[in-house]
Every structure is written in C-alpha cells, then in structure tokens.
Design a protein around this motif. Structure first.
Motif, PDB file in Angstrom:
ATOM      1  N   CYS A 104      31.317  48.193  61.249  1.00 44.72           N
ATOM      2  CA  CYS A 104      32.137  47.960  60.056  1.00 44.72           C
ATOM      3  C   CYS A 104      33.474  48.699  60.134  1.00 44.72           C
ATOM      4  O   CYS A 104      34.453  48.284  59.506  1.00 44.72           O
ATOM      5  N   GLU A 112      35.930  46.310  61.850  1.00 42.90           N
ATOM      6  CA  GLU A 112      36.187  45.031  61.199  1.00 42.90           C
ATOM      7  C   GLU A 112      37.648  44.796  60.816  1.00 42.90           C
ATOM      8  O   GLU A 112      38.146  43.671  60.963  1.00 42.90           O
ATOM      9  N   CYS A 128      28.683  40.262  66.511  1.00 42.35           N
ATOM     10  CA  CYS A 128      29.374  40.566  65.247  1.00 42.35           C
ATOM     11  C   CYS A 128      28.872  39.664  64.116  1.00 42.35           C
ATOM     12  O   CYS A 128      28.632  40.140  62.990  1.00 42.35           O
ATOM     13  N   ARG A 129      28.692  38.392  64.398  1.00 41.39           N
ATOM     14  CA  ARG A 129      28.251  37.457  63.356  1.00 41.39           C
ATOM     15  C   ARG A 129      26.863  37.805  62.843  1.00 41.39           C
ATOM     16  O   ARG A 129      26.563  37.630  61.658  1.00 41.39           O
ATOM     17  N   GLN A 130      25.999  38.281  63.728  1.00 47.45           N
ATOM     18  CA  GLN A 130      24.657  38.666  63.300  1.00 47.45           C
ATOM     19  C   GLN A 130      24.686  39.826  62.314  1.00 47.45           C
ATOM     20  O   GLN A 130      23.704  40.066  61.612  1.00 47.45           O
ATOM     21  N   ARG A 131      25.813  40.512  62.268  1.00 44.74           N
ATOM     22  CA  ARG A 131      25.982  41.636  61.340  1.00 44.74           C
ATOM     23  C   ARG A 131      27.044  41.331  60.291  1.00 44.74           C
ATOM     24  O   ARG A 131      27.739  42.220  59.793  1.00 44.74           O
ATOM     25  N   SER A 132      27.169  40.024  60.006  1.00 47.66           N
ATOM     26  CA  SER A 132      28.041  39.534  58.927  1.00 47.66           C
ATOM     27  C   SER A 132      29.494  39.942  59.121  1.00 47.66           C
ATOM     28  O   SER A 132      30.187  40.325  58.180  1.00 47.66           O
ATOM     29  N   PHE A 133      29.955  39.865  60.357  1.00 47.53           N
ATOM     30  CA  PHE A 133      31.333  40.225  60.665  1.00 47.53           C
ATOM     31  C   PHE A 133      31.892  39.205  61.640  1.00 47.53           C
ATOM     32  O   PHE A 133      31.323  38.975  62.703  1.00 47.53           O
ATOM     33  N   GLN A 134      32.986  38.570  61.283  1.00 46.95           N
ATOM     34  CA  GLN A 134      33.642  37.583  62.144  1.00 46.95           C
ATOM     35  C   GLN A 134      34.891  38.206  62.767  1.00 46.95           C
ATOM     36  O   GLN A 134      35.886  38.426  62.083  1.00 46.95           O
TER      37      GLN A 134
END
Length: 309
Positions: free
Chosen positions: A182, A185, A206-212
């Motif tokens: 995070c 990000e 990153c996407r698996q951790r809600s981050f694009q």
C-alpha cells in the motif's frame, strides 16, 4: 521430395518472407524460390499465397507444414537416438529474457565443464514463442516462469525467487524501515512490454491485493526498466537474479513486507520427442543448480571466547 525442400519450406513459413528465410538459410533467394517452386510442381498446387512483401500458407501449405515438421522431427530423433552416447551432441535451450542473461551463464559454464563435447544452443524469446518452439521440436527445453498453459509439454518446477522493489536513490520510500504494498500504490510503475510474463506476474500480485499499478512507461528490456527507475521515471519490481547482477549504485532494492511477491521458475520439454542421455543430464544439472539456490545460507560459525581463569 527432398529433405532440404521441406526445411526450406518450413523456414519460409516461419518467416513469412522469402528474403529473410534465404538469409537464415544462408542461400540465395532465387535458389530458395526455385526449391519451393519444384515442391509446388510436385504437389500440383501452391503452398504459399504470394503477396507484395510477404507470403502466407495456403490450405495445402498448412497441411504440409504439420507433416513436414513430423517428418523432420522423426529423422532428427532417429539420428539422435542412434548417436546417443551421453556426452556428445547438442542441447537446444530456450529461456525468457528475464531469465536467460542472469541464470544461464553460470549453468551453461558448469555443464560445459562437465560435458566438454556437448554443444549448447541458446534461444531467448517470449514464453508463448518458446512453448511453441518446444512443442514443435525446434528447441529441446524451455526455462520459463509459471503459470503457463502447455497442453503437450511436461513441466518441472526449479525454484522460487523473490521480486524486489527497485527505487531511485532519492525516493521517499528508500529509507523507510518496512515497505508495504500500500505504500507503493501512489507511485507510477515502469514495466516490461505486455509480451513479457514478468509484467503479468507483477500486475496479478497487485490486483490480488486490490491495487492496480499504473504503468507510465513500458520497455522491452529489464536493464532499461532499471535505468528508467534510476532516472526517477517510476518504481518497479525486479527478479532477485537480476538484482544480483546489478552493480549500479544509482538505485536501491528493498523487500516488501509479507506476503512478498515471487515468481516460480520451471523447465518445460516435449515428452513425445526423443530424450537423449545428454538432455536428461542437462535437466539433472538444472535441478542441481536449483537445489543450490533453494538451499538455506550456511549458519555462520561464531568462535567461542577462550575461558579465562
């Protein structure tokens, strides 16, 4: 129908161009054209549809391509099996660009020292093209990063390696004691082109951790990613094997807090092709090198202080 005709035909089919195929085959373009023309005369129909600057396969050519690959593969396997002595011969190795220059030099050096009569041929390419070449028998094995889709290939995992966050020296995160995903990000990313699986691995993590991650720049070489990071164009994630080769003091590498981003390196080969003793020895060599990488570092021996009375 001659074997050279089939080889010439397959090379033109791969390149989609007579001029480039002739250069690859080290023959003149007129000689190549005559060979293909004689092949078409024997078959009674064209195998290529000629365009201004390229050629494409006709229906007959598509059928011939599959059969020609089978014929040449059978002959190559037969010759390899007859001459297989476990020491001489060739091993054709494919590897993706984020592995080949960092992992292969030491591996090939040790293998060549143990098998001085062997010839190792290296091909560097993207995952999809290597898997296709492996399936068609153009290379003997491919060293790739998982996950992959390989319908007719065998796969063995070699080792797992960490992906390290790379930052410019003056980056605000460079001196942070612990860096979480995070924390990264807000910053733009420099990534490889979409053809490279490393970018998919990073984006997927990153996407698996809600981050694009937002990629502001893409390039085709990992060294260029590192240089662009040094110039403060963004941050990135770099395989540990590439970091070990990096002698520059213009960037810093940091581990992310758990769960750490990683990738798994594997070797793929075609089980339907003849497996020479030399090829099996090379696969064994790869596993030994992988075991060396997976082994925990030795525990340092701390000398005991002498007992004084």
């Amino acid at each position: 129908m001659e074997l050279d005709q089939l080889r010439y035909f397959l090379q033109v089919a791969r390149r989609g161009n007579f001029t480039r195929a002739a250069e690859d085959l080290n023959i003149s373009q007129p000689a190549l054209s005559r060979s293909i023309q004689r092949l078409e005369e024997e078959l009674g129909q064209p195998v290529f549809e000629r365009k201004t600057r390229s050629v494409s396969l006709t229906d007959a050519g598509t059928l011939l391509q599959g059969r020609a690959q089978q014929v040449l593969s059978i002959l190559e396997d037969t010759k390899a099996e007859i001459t297989d002595d476990g020491e001489s011969g060739r091993v054709r190795v494919g590897a993706i660009p984020t592995i080949a220059p960092y992992f292969l030099p030491e591996v090939l050096g040790r293998f060549s020292a143990a098998h001085p009569r062997a010839t190792i041929i290296v091909q560097e390419n993207t995952t999809d093209l290597l898997l296709k070449a492996c399936t068609q028998g153009e290379i003997d094995l491919a060293i790739v990063a998982l996950p992959i889709q390989a319908k007719y290939l065998e796969l063995e995992e070699l080792f797992e390696e960490e992906l390290l966050l790379v930052l410019p020296l003056d980056h605000p995160l460079a001196d942070k004691p612990k860096i979480r995903l995070c924390d990264v990000e807000p910053f733009p990313f420099v990534l490889l082109d979409e053809a490279h699986c490393l970018s998919d691995t990073i984006v997927s993590f990153c996407r698996q951790r809600s981050f694009q991650p937002v990629a502001v720049e893409r390039t085709s070489q990992l060294t260029m990613v590192q240089e662009l990071v040094s110039l403060s164009h963004g941050v990135s994630m770099i395989p540990e094997m590439a970091r070990c080769r990096d002698q520059s003091d213009r960037r810093v590498y940091r581990s992310l807090c758990r769960p750490k981003p990683t990738r798994t390196i594997a070797v793929a080969w075609n089980p339907y092709r003849f497996q020479s003793r030399l090829l099996k020895a090379f696969r064994t060599h790869l596993h030994r090198d992988a075991a060396r990488r997976n082994a925990p570092p030795p525990t340092p021996i701390i000398p005991k202080k002498p007992i004084t009375s």
